[in-house]
Motif scaffolding. Structure first.
Motif, PDB file in Angstrom:
ATOM      1  N   UNK A 157       0.846  -1.202   0.000  1.00 47.09           N
ATOM      2  CA  UNK A 157       0.000   0.000   0.000  1.00 47.09           C
ATOM      3  C   UNK A 157       0.880   1.250   0.000  1.00 47.09           C
ATOM      4  N   UNK A 158       1.958   1.193   0.761  1.00 46.36           N
ATOM      5  CA  UNK A 158       2.891   2.321   0.827  1.00 46.36           C
ATOM      6  C   UNK A 158       3.501   2.609  -0.551  1.00 46.36           C
ATOM      7  N   UNK A 159       3.811   1.556  -1.284  1.00 48.44           N
ATOM      8  CA  UNK A 159       4.355   1.753  -2.644  1.00 48.44           C
ATOM      9  C   UNK A 159       3.305   2.379  -3.558  1.00 48.44           C
ATOM     10  N   UNK A 160       2.069   1.930  -3.442  1.00 53.02           N
ATOM     11  CA  UNK A 160       0.991   2.497  -4.270  1.00 53.02           C
ATOM     12  C   UNK A 160       0.775   3.968  -3.927  1.00 53.02           C
ATOM     13  N   UNK A 161       0.720   4.287  -2.635  1.00 49.80           N
ATOM     14  CA  UNK A 161       0.530   5.686  -2.204  1.00 49.80           C
ATOM     15  C   UNK A 161       1.701   6.554  -2.648  1.00 49.80           C
ATOM     16  N   UNK A 162       2.914   6.044  -2.514  1.00 47.97           N
ATOM     17  CA  UNK A 162       4.112   6.784  -2.943  1.00 47.97           C
ATOM     18  C   UNK A 162       4.015   7.107  -4.426  1.00 47.97           C
ATOM     19  N   UNK A 163       3.644   6.103  -5.220  1.00 45.72           N
ATOM     20  CA  UNK A 163       3.501   6.320  -6.658  1.00 45.72           C
ATOM     21  C   UNK A 163       2.455   7.396  -6.947  1.00 45.72           C
ATOM     22  N   UNK A 164       1.313   7.296  -6.301  1.00 46.84           N
ATOM     23  CA  UNK A 164       0.216   8.232  -6.582  1.00 46.84           C
ATOM     24  C   UNK A 164       0.568   9.660  -6.164  1.00 46.84           C
ATOM     25  N   UNK A 165       1.192   9.810  -5.017  1.00 50.12           N
ATOM     26  CA  UNK A 165       1.511  11.158  -4.513  1.00 50.12           C
ATOM     27  C   UNK A 165       2.616  11.816  -5.338  1.00 50.12           C
ATOM     28  N   UNK A 166       3.585  11.049  -5.796  1.00 50.45           N
ATOM     29  CA  UNK A 166       4.699  11.623  -6.559  1.00 50.45           C
ATOM     30  C   UNK A 166       4.413  11.767  -8.049  1.00 50.45           C
ATOM     31  N   UNK A 167       3.519  10.939  -8.595  1.00 51.31           N
ATOM     32  CA  UNK A 167       3.353  10.901 -10.050  1.00 51.31           C
ATOM     33  C   UNK A 167       1.991  11.321 -10.577  1.00 51.31           C
ATOM     34  N   UNK A 168       0.998  11.490  -9.690  1.00 59.39           N
ATOM     35  CA  UNK A 168      -0.353  11.717 -10.196  1.00 59.39           C
ATOM     36  C   UNK A 168      -0.947  13.027  -9.708  1.00 59.39           C
ATOM     37  N   UNK A 169      -0.265  14.118 -10.026  1.00 59.96           N
ATOM     38  CA  UNK A 169      -0.739  15.431  -9.584  1.00 59.96           C
ATOM     39  C   UNK A 169      -1.855  15.963 -10.478  1.00 59.96           C
TER      40      UNK A 169
END
Length: 437
Positions: free
Chosen positions: A396-408
């Motif tokens: 979940x942490x990897x998914x959240x990291x991806x979303x916060x850094x890449x999906x603005x």
């Protein structure tokens, strides 16, 4: 005589005076030069210090932003329920060109992390952009307002969704045979631009499988496949699209389609790591791992794991991909509805086994009932203690990291999509590639 002496004296005096004047002037010039040099050094020092401060300030701001994002992720993780966490680890397909009741329920009630589009969801660029916006709006109204990953398989050749309405992308085989690495970059960028205009943020491409005959493959040369694959990721990334390296650890040797049946690659570890795995290894070591996913195949590799397919194998995902190759990004399974796995495992068991093996994202592309089975199976496995909570939190942490850094930015402009997709310039460029054969 007296006059002559006086004249000489005057002349002598005059020369001396001139010399003194020259010396004085020279001293003045030296002082001016020294002064100017001092001012130049001072100005340079001030500029250098200012630039240094700006760089340090940016670095500090970057660190602060990273710290803020990290803190945000940790807070989110603590607030999320188990059901929300399980949902974020799934990417699903659905039927229809509009937001159906089934996909709405999966987003609102099951907190699904992402969707994947197929032809059944796409009839025009404008419609796809509107669909993406509608799905994102639903996700945004959830408790944590987490954006949806919106994915597609837009490889080129036969693997193109909404084929008649997008640019005619060449097969990877054609690009590998006839195009330069720069052309590979341009085609990927063009493809990514079209996808992004429709609200799609992930493309499950490029294919890194080594093959002489498969049209989806860039060829048999591991070095060439790595170089071309890297350019494809760069092209997608430069227009804010995330790519995916597939199908790890490389299924080019198999003659059996994993959509239909399972198969095994009979090669030793050294052989695989010097050939099939080489393109993956090189891209993973050279590029930002947050900018691409790795999709794991359902084929078996007895050299690593005699029992389980790669997608369910801890040896292949945790030990090889994460341990040996040091991959830090998101691992996604190939579609769990493929015959290579669904003939031998229940959907409840597949989800559990894939997460235990180290996968982060479970891909279930077609049937709503199967998606529910995977979701409920994993949920019950965690509650029963069969899957540790730490393992769920890690993914979940990897998914959240991806979303916060890449999906603005997730909102698409439907009118712009209609103009961007399959525009005359794109068609002209792709036609020029085939003319150059």
């Amino acid at each position: 005589m007296i006059k002559k002496c006086a004249t000489k004296s005057i002349k002598g005096q005059s020369r001396k005076d001139r010399e003194n004047v020259n010396e004085g002037q020279s001293m003045k010039n030296k002082k001016v030069y020294i002064g100017l040099l001092f001012i130049a050094i001072l100005v340079f020092s001030v500029v250098f210090i200012q630039l240094n401060m700006d760089v340090n300030s940016k670095a500090e701001k970057g660190k602060d932003a990273d710290a803020d994002s990290h803190e945000k992720i940790e807070k989110l993780l603590k607030k999320m329920t188990l059901e929300e966490k399980i949902g974020q680890l799934m990417m699903v397909g659905f039927k229809g060109t509009e937001k159906s009741s089934e996909i709405t329920e999966l987003i609102e009630q099951k907190h699904i992390g992402g969707v994947i589009y197929f032809d059944r969801n796409m009839k025009s660029p404008k419609q796809v952009a509107r669909l993406s916006n509608s799905l994102q709006q639903t996700a945004n109204q959830s408790t944590h307002s987490l954006p949806l990953m919106v994915a597609i398989d837009q490889e080129g050749g036969d693997i193109i969704r909404m084929k008649e309405r997008v640019s005619p992308l060449p097969t990877q085989q054609d690009l590998g045979k006839n195009a330069s690495t720069e052309d590979m970059y341009k085609v990927a960028k063009l493809n990514g631009t079209e996808l992004g205009s429709m609200g799609i943020n992930i493309n499950f491409a490029p294919v890194l499988d080594l093959s002489k005959t498969d049209k989806r493959s860039l060829g048999q040369d591991p070095e060439k496949v790595y170089q071309y694959g890297k350019k494809a990721i760069e092209g997608l990334n430069d227009v804010s699209i995330t790519g995916a390296l597939k199908h790890f650890p490389g299924n080019g040797r198999s003659e059996i389609d994993p959509h239909v049946e399972t198969s095994s690659v009979e090669a030793n570890q050294l052989d695989l790591e010097n050939s099939d795995i080489y393109p993956f290894k090189q891209i993973i070591s050279e590029m930002d791992n947050q900018k691409f996913f790795v999709m794991v195949t359902h084929i078996k590799y007895p050299a690593y794991d005699k029992e389980k397919p790669a997608s369910l194998s801890k040896v292949i995902i945790e030990d090889l991909l994460r341990g040996k190759l040091k991959y830090e990004g998101l691992v996604v399974t190939d579609d769990l509805e493929m015959g290579a796995v669904n003939k031998y495992f229940s959907y409840e068991e597949m989800g559990k086994q894939a997460i235990l093996a180290g996968a982060d994202l479970l891909l279930v592309c077609h049937e709503y009932s199967h998606e529910l089975e995977v979701y409920n199976g994993l949920l019950q496995a965690v509650k029963a203690g069969e899957v540790p909570m730490d393992r769920i939190n890690e993914s979940v942490k990897r998914v959240l990291t991806y979303k916060i850094y890449n999906m603005r930015q997730t909102k698409a402009d439907p009118d712009q999509a209609e103009k961007v997709v399959k525009n005359p310039e794109s068609i002209k460029y792709i036609e020029s590639l085939s003319e150059g054969k």
